[in-house]
Write an enzyme that holds these catalytic residues in place. Structure first.
Site, PDB file in Angstrom:
ATOM      1  N   GLU A  28       0.703  -0.965  -0.136  1.00  0.00           N
ATOM      2  CA  GLU A  28      -0.262  -0.393   0.035  1.00  0.00           C
ATOM      3  C   GLU A  28       0.881   1.502  -0.118  1.00  0.00           C
ATOM      4  O   GLU A  28       2.171   1.196   0.601  1.00  0.00           O
ATOM      5  CB  GLU A  28      -1.231   0.017   1.281  1.00  0.00           C
ATOM      6  N   LYS A  30       3.004   4.146   1.015  1.00  0.00           N
ATOM      7  CA  LYS A  30       2.718   5.444   3.073  1.00  0.00           C
ATOM      8  C   LYS A  30       2.695   6.831   2.291  1.00  0.00           C
ATOM      9  O   LYS A  30       3.128   7.625   2.029  1.00  0.00           O
ATOM     10  CB  LYS A  30       4.307   4.660   3.256  1.00  0.00           C
ATOM     11  N   ARG A  51      -2.008   9.798  16.819  1.00  0.00           N
ATOM     12  CA  ARG A  51      -1.767   9.284  17.391  1.00  0.00           C
ATOM     13  C   ARG A  51      -0.763   9.059  18.155  1.00  0.00           C
ATOM     14  O   ARG A  51      -0.583   8.021  19.610  1.00  0.00           O
ATOM     15  CB  ARG A  51      -0.452   8.305  16.190  1.00  0.00           C
ATOM     16  N   LYS A 196       3.152  -5.793   3.945  1.00  0.00           N
ATOM     17  CA  LYS A 196       2.284  -6.476   5.446  1.00  0.00           C
ATOM     18  C   LYS A 196       2.306  -7.424   4.798  1.00  0.00           C
ATOM     19  O   LYS A 196       2.319  -8.053   3.179  1.00  0.00           O
ATOM     20  CB  LYS A 196       0.984  -5.697   5.532  1.00  0.00           C
ATOM     21  N   LYS A 220      10.544   3.228   2.732  1.00  0.00           N
ATOM     22  CA  LYS A 220      10.939   4.904   3.156  1.00  0.00           C
ATOM     23  C   LYS A 220      12.056   4.966   1.410  1.00  0.00           C
ATOM     24  O   LYS A 220      13.193   4.817   1.804  1.00  0.00           O
ATOM     25  CB  LYS A 220      11.383   5.982   3.706  1.00  0.00           C
TER      26      LYS A 220
END
Length: 276
Positions: A28, A30, A51, A196, A220
């Site tokens: 997915e 980021k 968060r 994942k 990244k």
């Protein structure tokens, strides 16, 4: 990630009668925004928070309610927490900067600042969106990450349309290279890929390190760098009397904004970089 997970999976299968499936991965985007958590109970949105430190976050319910795509009601009645990312689309950022005297620097800071702004009219003005990807619950049983994403869609929670199921490590590398280029053609700021393990039971077996899950990683990309010309240095006097130099630049476009100025730390910084 693939090698370590495969090793742990094989070790588990050697001693267990209930074998784990072959490894599959979900990729997915980021997103580069601000993580938000929504809590629903009896089908109603009760709270929204940042968060924070992972345990305690800021209450941003009023700000989140300005995002029109986030439902205040869902079908699921159990207590459930949904995690996602609040983002400012690059098209919204460009429009905002065209219409306002003080421009926003980038989409990431714009989204974070909007969600933390106590003036919800200012939050609404930035036309944020949100995309969701994770669920915390004791009431529902999901077998895969794909099932979680489908559940979120069924609840009318916005899920970004891109996801890919990958079974081979070589294909994973190819997908990372593909997204590196493709991310420049979408309306949301991204800085990497989230990878994942798809199978939830395998996730449970792999477990966590002291801080992070072994079954998930955020890959990244290198920060973007652009070259432009230094036109001048202006000196600004702050409220405390501190003098700070700013670089006046030949305008350069990236991350959805046009950059004309950059802060220089101090005069020694100018000398060190040999700026002229």
């Amino acid at each position: 990630m693939d090698y370590k997970n495969k090793k742990l999976r094989d070790q588990y299968n050697e001693i267990s009668d209930e074998k784990l499936d072959e490894l599959e991965f979900i990729t997915e985007y980021k997103f580069d925004g601000l993580t938000i958590n929504l809590t629903y109970e009896d089908g109603l949105l009760k709270t929204a928070s940042t968060r924070g430190n992972g345990i305690v976050g800021e209450d941003v319910t009023k700000q989140v309610l300005t995002i029109p795509t986030i439902p205040t009601k869902i079908q699921e009645k159990s207590l459930i927490e949904i995690q996602g990312e609040a983002v400012m689309p690059l098209s919204s950022l460009r429009k905002y900067n065209e219409e306002n005297e003080i421009p926003l620097k980038n989409a990431r800071n714009a989204a974070a600042g909007a969600i933390r702004n106590l003036d919800t009219s200012q939050t609404k003005k930035r036309n944020l969106k949100a995309y969701f990807y994770q669920i915390s619950t004791n009431s529902l049983d999901f077998k895969t990450e794909e099932e979680k994403l489908e559940f979120l869609k069924e609840q009318k929670l916005p899920v970004y349309p891109y996801k890919k199921l990958i079974k081979k490590f070589d294909d994973l590398v190819k997908e990372i290279d593909f997204i590196k280029e493709e991310r420049h053609h979408i309306d949301v700021l991204t800085d990497g890929v989230v990878i994942k393990v798809n199978d939830v039971r395998t996730q449970e077996v792999l477990g966590y390190t002291n801080k992070f899950p072994r079954w998930s990683i955020a890959y990244k990309y290198e920060p973007e760098e652009y070259t432009t010309t230094l036109l001048d240095v202006s000196w600004n006097v702050g409220r405390t009397g501190k003098v700070t130099p700013s670089a006046i630049l030949e305008p350069v476009d990236f991350s959805g904004v046009t950059v004309k100025r950059a802060t220089l730390n101090n005069y020694d910084d100018i000398l060190r970089k040999k700026l002229k």
